[in-house]
Enzyme design. Sequence first.
Site, mmCIF file in Angstrom:
data_model
loop_
_atom_site.group_PDB
_atom_site.id
_atom_site.type_symbol
_atom_site.label_atom_id
_atom_site.label_comp_id
_atom_site.label_asym_id
_atom_site.label_seq_id
_atom_site.Cartn_x
_atom_site.Cartn_y
_atom_site.Cartn_z
ATOM 1 N N ASP A 167 -41.817 -16.694 -26.016
ATOM 2 C CA ASP A 167 -42.887 -16.854 -25.040
ATOM 3 C C ASP A 167 -43.826 -17.986 -25.465
ATOM 4 O O ASP A 167 -44.860 -17.776 -26.092
ATOM 5 C CB ASP A 167 -43.662 -15.546 -24.897
ATOM 6 C CG ASP A 167 -44.602 -15.547 -23.686
ATOM 7 O OD1 ASP A 167 -44.519 -16.506 -22.883
ATOM 8 O OD2 ASP A 167 -45.399 -14.614 -23.543
ATOM 9 N N THR A 168 -43.423 -19.222 -25.156
ATOM 10 C CA THR A 168 -44.210 -20.420 -25.448
ATOM 11 C C THR A 168 -44.286 -21.284 -24.192
ATOM 12 O O THR A 168 -43.601 -21.027 -23.203
ATOM 13 C CB THR A 168 -43.560 -21.257 -26.571
ATOM 14 O OG1 THR A 168 -42.271 -21.719 -26.114
ATOM 15 C CG2 THR A 168 -43.380 -20.439 -27.837
ATOM 16 N N ARG B 234 -48.164 -26.881 -31.714
ATOM 17 C CA ARG B 234 -47.978 -25.955 -30.592
ATOM 18 C C ARG B 234 -46.837 -24.975 -30.878
ATOM 19 O O ARG B 234 -45.994 -25.217 -31.723
ATOM 20 C CB ARG B 234 -47.646 -26.727 -29.305
ATOM 21 C CG ARG B 234 -48.693 -27.726 -28.883
ATOM 22 C CD ARG B 234 -48.376 -28.318 -27.518
ATOM 23 N NE ARG B 234 -47.085 -28.984 -27.512
ATOM 24 C CZ ARG B 234 -46.408 -29.270 -26.394
ATOM 25 N NH1 ARG B 234 -46.888 -28.918 -25.220
ATOM 26 N NH2 ARG B 234 -45.248 -29.902 -26.463
ATOM 27 N N TYR C 201 -28.508 -26.009 -19.888
ATOM 28 C CA TYR C 201 -28.948 -26.099 -21.280
ATOM 29 C C TYR C 201 -27.890 -26.750 -22.163
ATOM 30 O O TYR C 201 -28.007 -26.789 -23.371
ATOM 31 C CB TYR C 201 -29.251 -24.680 -21.800
ATOM 32 C CG TYR C 201 -30.169 -24.612 -22.996
ATOM 33 C CD1 TYR C 201 -31.543 -24.787 -22.864
ATOM 34 C CD2 TYR C 201 -29.656 -24.352 -24.263
ATOM 35 C CE1 TYR C 201 -32.381 -24.702 -23.951
ATOM 36 C CE2 TYR C 201 -30.494 -24.264 -25.375
ATOM 37 C CZ TYR C 201 -31.858 -24.441 -25.204
ATOM 38 O OH TYR C 201 -32.699 -24.360 -26.294
ATOM 39 N N LYS D 266 -28.411 -28.464 -30.686
ATOM 40 C CA LYS D 266 -28.779 -27.402 -31.621
ATOM 41 C C LYS D 266 -27.571 -26.969 -32.452
ATOM 42 O O LYS D 266 -27.698 -26.645 -33.641
ATOM 43 C CB LYS D 266 -29.363 -26.214 -30.863
ATOM 44 C CG LYS D 266 -30.725 -26.482 -30.238
ATOM 45 C CD LYS D 266 -31.774 -26.798 -31.288
ATOM 46 C CE LYS D 266 -33.164 -26.867 -30.676
ATOM 47 N NZ LYS D 266 -34.209 -27.144 -31.695
#
Length: 252
Positions: free
Chosen positions: A189-190, A15, A153, A160
């Site tokens: 944009d996923t 994906r 986040y 990360k």
Amino acid sequence: MCLKGRVALVTGGSRGIGRATALRLAQEGADVVVNYVTSRQQADSIAKEIAALGRQVWVVKGDVRQTEDMESMIDYITHEIGQLDILISNAATGGFRSMLKVSLQHFRAALETNVYPMILLVQKALPLLQRSAWRGKVVGISSQGAHRALPWYGLVGASKAALEATVRHLALEFGEKVNFNIVRAGLVDTDSGRMLPHADILFQEAPHHACVGNRLLTPADVANAIVFLVGPESDMIQGSVLTVDGGADIHP
């Protein structure tokens, strides 16, 4: 086809960025091992696209959080394929929450999914990567949260940042025959991107924070950067972070 003859492994390859990367690698001539954990139908779909290009493709189920799964996957590549030239550590987890609500379980899950798989995969795959007829190439996928504070986040961003530090140290220790680099992606944009807190507002405003015109960052944009870092033109790029965000980081 700058990657003809190479074999690449893409974790989380069914994906989003992983899928786009697997396809781009195949378009450049690489044979591809597509790793997935739950999305078998999507993994089979991208495998068909890769096979249609005339490339070899293997679909391997494995949870990057499970040491046994990752060890088994590299063992499979070692004994059944006998070659690995490119490793893309892409699979990651989210979990968006206030830092006041982060538990030890959350912390472990983030590190075990976003950081440790890179270490383990390199430990297991290093002999194959060092035997590559070309320079072995390893790329980890990071995000803007590694160096910027984003709402809810913090835990993902911290993991990360740890991934980026890990790659620098891998380059220091094993860079003689293998390149280790990071692609730091902006707002992509996923499906995962659309799960971010306030995603509708973020995507609405994203084109106004970039410097490349009125369009969103796509998985293909990130995949193009990855293909560059695993190709022969990047042999002298080592332990670096390549940011792909349309210039959002420099926009006032």
